[in-house]
Scaffold this motif. Sequence first.
Motif, PDB file in Angstrom:
ATOM      1  N   ASN A  20      -0.051  -9.383   6.212  1.00  0.00           N
ATOM      2  CA  ASN A  20       1.258  -8.722   6.128  1.00  0.00           C
ATOM      3  C   ASN A  20       1.215  -7.670   5.041  1.00  0.00           C
ATOM      4  OD1 ASN A  20       2.582 -10.327   8.122  1.00  0.00           O
ATOM      5  ND2 ASN A  20       2.446 -12.010   6.655  1.00  0.00           N
ATOM      6  N   VAL A  21       1.657  -6.510   5.412  1.00  0.00           N
ATOM      7  CA  VAL A  21       1.538  -5.358   4.520  1.00  0.00           C
ATOM      8  C   VAL A  21       2.881  -4.649   4.446  1.00  0.00           C
ATOM      9  CG1 VAL A  21       0.554  -3.027   4.518  1.00  0.00           C
ATOM     10  CG2 VAL A  21      -0.942  -4.958   4.873  1.00  0.00           C
ATOM     11  N   ILE A  69       4.436  -4.238   8.029  1.00  0.00           N
ATOM     12  CA  ILE A  69       3.505  -4.308   9.171  1.00  0.00           C
ATOM     13  C   ILE A  69       2.854  -5.685   9.156  1.00  0.00           C
ATOM     14  CG2 ILE A  69       1.520  -3.219  10.307  1.00  0.00           C
ATOM     15  CD1 ILE A  69       1.932  -0.788   8.479  1.00  0.00           C
ATOM     16  N   SER A  70       2.915  -6.357  10.292  1.00  0.00           N
ATOM     17  CA  SER A  70       2.129  -7.593  10.359  1.00  0.00           C
ATOM     18  C   SER A  70       1.018  -7.375  11.373  1.00  0.00           C
ATOM     19  CB  SER A  70       3.013  -8.788  10.699  1.00  0.00           C
ATOM     20  OG  SER A  70       3.220  -8.841  12.058  1.00  0.00           O
ATOM     21  N   MET A  71      -0.167  -7.861  11.018  1.00  0.00           N
ATOM     22  CA  MET A  71      -1.335  -7.591  11.872  1.00  0.00           C
ATOM     23  C   MET A  71      -2.277  -8.772  11.890  1.00  0.00           C
ATOM     24  SD  MET A  71      -2.935  -4.658   9.420  1.00  0.00           S
ATOM     25  CE  MET A  71      -1.617  -4.087   8.388  1.00  0.00           C
ATOM     26  N   PHE A  74       0.864  -1.188   0.000  1.00  0.00           N
ATOM     27  CA  PHE A  74       0.000   0.000   0.000  1.00  0.00           C
ATOM     28  C   PHE A  74       0.897   1.233   0.000  1.00  0.00           C
ATOM     29  CE2 PHE A  74      -2.848  -3.155   1.714  1.00  0.00           C
ATOM     30  CZ  PHE A  74      -4.042  -2.849   1.093  1.00  0.00           C
ATOM     31  N   ASP A  75       0.458   2.280  -0.706  1.00  0.00           N
ATOM     32  CA  ASP A  75       1.224   3.529  -0.647  1.00  0.00           C
ATOM     33  C   ASP A  75       1.235   4.043   0.788  1.00  0.00           C
ATOM     34  OD1 ASP A  75       1.676   3.704  -3.461  1.00  0.00           O
ATOM     35  OD2 ASP A  75      -0.431   4.298  -3.678  1.00  0.00           O
ATOM     36  N   MET A  76       0.039   3.970   1.420  1.00  0.00           N
ATOM     37  CA  MET A  76      -0.072   4.458   2.812  1.00  0.00           C
ATOM     38  C   MET A  76      -0.947   3.535   3.623  1.00  0.00           C
ATOM     39  SD  MET A  76      -1.307   8.098   1.694  1.00  0.00           S
ATOM     40  CE  MET A  76      -0.525   8.843   0.299  1.00  0.00           C
ATOM     41  N   LEU A 105      -4.705   1.836   2.856  1.00  0.00           N
ATOM     42  CA  LEU A 105      -5.335   0.899   3.794  1.00  0.00           C
ATOM     43  C   LEU A 105      -5.593   1.657   5.096  1.00  0.00           C
ATOM     44  CD1 LEU A 105      -6.130  -1.980   4.830  1.00  0.00           C
ATOM     45  CD2 LEU A 105      -3.745  -2.285   5.491  1.00  0.00           C
ATOM     46  N   LEU A 106      -6.822   1.557   5.599  1.00  0.00           N
ATOM     47  CA  LEU A 106      -7.168   2.176   6.892  1.00  0.00           C
ATOM     48  C   LEU A 106      -7.474   1.044   7.873  1.00  0.00           C
ATOM     49  CD1 LEU A 106      -8.226   4.939   8.369  1.00  0.00           C
ATOM     50  CD2 LEU A 106     -10.432   3.989   7.861  1.00  0.00           C
ATOM     51  N   ILE A 107      -6.778   1.052   9.014  1.00  0.00           N
ATOM     52  CA  ILE A 107      -7.069  -0.011   9.987  1.00  0.00           C
ATOM     53  C   ILE A 107      -7.551   0.588  11.311  1.00  0.00           C
ATOM     54  CG2 ILE A 107      -5.429  -1.628   8.932  1.00  0.00           C
ATOM     55  CD1 ILE A 107      -3.517  -1.137  11.156  1.00  0.00           C
ATOM     56  N   GLU A 108      -8.448  -0.155  11.942  1.00  0.00           N
ATOM     57  CA  GLU A 108      -9.072   0.319  13.184  1.00  0.00           C
ATOM     58  C   GLU A 108      -9.153  -0.877  14.143  1.00  0.00           C
ATOM     59  OE1 GLU A 108     -10.494   3.100  14.779  1.00  0.00           O
ATOM     60  OE2 GLU A 108     -11.165   1.642  16.261  1.00  0.00           O
ATOM     61  N   SER A 109      -8.835  -0.627  15.400  1.00  0.00           N
ATOM     62  CA  SER A 109      -8.821  -1.752  16.349  1.00  0.00           C
ATOM     63  C   SER A 109     -10.230  -2.243  16.679  1.00  0.00           C
ATOM     64  CB  SER A 109      -8.075  -1.360  17.627  1.00  0.00           C
ATOM     65  OG  SER A 109      -8.633  -0.197  18.160  1.00  0.00           O
ATOM     66  N   ASN A 110     -11.209  -1.354  16.598  1.00  0.00           N
ATOM     67  CA  ASN A 110     -12.587  -1.780  16.867  1.00  0.00           C
ATOM     68  C   ASN A 110     -13.283  -2.167  15.561  1.00  0.00           C
ATOM     69  OD1 ASN A 110     -12.937  -1.460  19.772  1.00  0.00           O
ATOM     70  ND2 ASN A 110     -12.442   0.665  19.343  1.00  0.00           N
ATOM     71  N   SER A 111     -14.523  -2.618  15.720  1.00  0.00           N
ATOM     72  CA  SER A 111     -15.274  -3.025  14.532  1.00  0.00           C
ATOM     73  C   SER A 111     -15.550  -1.806  13.650  1.00  0.00           C
ATOM     74  CB  SER A 111     -16.595  -3.637  14.975  1.00  0.00           C
ATOM     75  OG  SER A 111     -17.480  -3.663  13.898  1.00  0.00           O
TER      76      SER A 111
END
Length: 426
Positions: free
Chosen positions: A177-178, A163-165, A16-18, A43-49
Amino acid sequence: MIPSMSNQSEKGAIHFDMVIVGGGMVGISLALMLAKQGEWKILLIESNSLDMTTDSALSYSSSFDARSTALSWTSREIYQSIGLWEQLGAHASGINQIHVSDRGHAGITRMTAEEADVDALGYVVENRWLGSVLMNRLKDEEIEICGNTQIDTLKPRSNGIDISMKVGANSSQEELNVRTDLIIIADGADSTTAHKLGINSRRSAYGQTAIIANIQLNQRHQGVAYERFTDQGPMALLPLPDYKGQYRSALVWAQPEETASQLVEASDEDFLRSLQQRFGHRLGTFKQVGQRTAYNLVLTLASEQVRRNVVVMGNAAHSLHPVAGQGFNLSLRDAAALAEKLSEARIQQKSIGSLETLECYYQQQLIDQRNTLVFSDSLTKFFAGPSNVAAMGRNSGLLALDLVPQLRHRFIKFGMGMTAPEAGHG
Ligand SMILES: Cc1cc2nc3c(=O)[nH]c(=O)nc-3n(C[C@H](O)[C@H](O)[C@H](O)COP(=O)(O)OP(=O)(O)OC[C@H]3O[C@@H](n4cnc5c(N)ncnc54)[C@H](O)[C@@H]3O)c2cc1C
């Protein structure tokens, strides 16, 4: 939604670029600004739903709770530029006048939209509405979004970050993995993501708690935002749009921690009585109070905001006392400035993660950040003391605002998010 795993080679990572960490007010707003530019793979990631199918989904976030936010004129322009203002404005109340007073003392000042020659000095919008407008737009954009996501590791490389998540609820977690050119950390104050990179934050507690609640009034607020300083802490009553024929203002009331917890637990009648006594009758009689929520107030500042391939944004970068209603407005200006710098870098075929690009953004925002932070902080302290000497200083401060046109002009521009008064002059 998990980005199509088919793009992920068995041991490789999706590029991902960002990657934006945190789907709060700042993370989503920035994602939408970047999406508007086209071409970025985000890519946007959020810890909650991040389930967008129900209204209750908005309760996931520390951003989109029962608070209301005073948006400055500049924030309106930023949302206008990404085509969101029409929807946001439909449920926002314009601020025609800001009325500042000091309880028990003579100094009062009023700033009006008329003298600033604008429709409104700012706008008040409920965070839930802001959240639902942002989320609805997010659905329509080409942004990959992952809710229920936890970052395991962050590995800086020479030209990016790995980043691994873990994505998904406990029973059905998948590893993702990103690889990205730029990680934008917007996961709120005390950012765990920044900590993973060794970026800490300096914290200074105000020893105050802000109680927020919607207050039902027996008369119209006429678009007036009240900022009242008391010896126990500042309070603001911000105009809200009418709801089912009821007149409402949004309360933010900072109190010493102990008094605040008593006020949160008090009966509605006792709470309204104390509020009326502290605020007075400028808004008529307070009829009802909605759900009360308390926030401990801490000034935090990240030890670093930019590093190669890393930017720290929003509350993760700086969180301010809410007295001047500037925290989110400042972060939105930061976000707009970052989006612009990244676009310039792309046009000039420069790396978006290079320290040169990111430093350029940071240096541009530094003065605005410093002045806004110092202004919000000193406003709180300036009005905090109960002593007569402090009160004289406050009265002459308010009087000066009323009498000296240049000073008034600077404060009005500051409130509108155009410039902050110089640090030390707040
Ligand atoms: C009482 C009060 C009143 C205020 N009023 C105003 C106002 O009138 N005007 C104004 O300009 N500002 C105001 N502010 C400030 C404003 O609320 C903040 O500036 C704003 O909430 C910051 O948003 P954020 O997205 O940076 O952080 P947050 O709102 O904290 O959002 C962070 C997001 O990241 C997510 N997250 C956390 N950890 C992770 C992780 N490890 N991985 C992925 N996601 C994660 C969280 O779930 C959350 O969704 C006020 C603040 C308070 C406390």
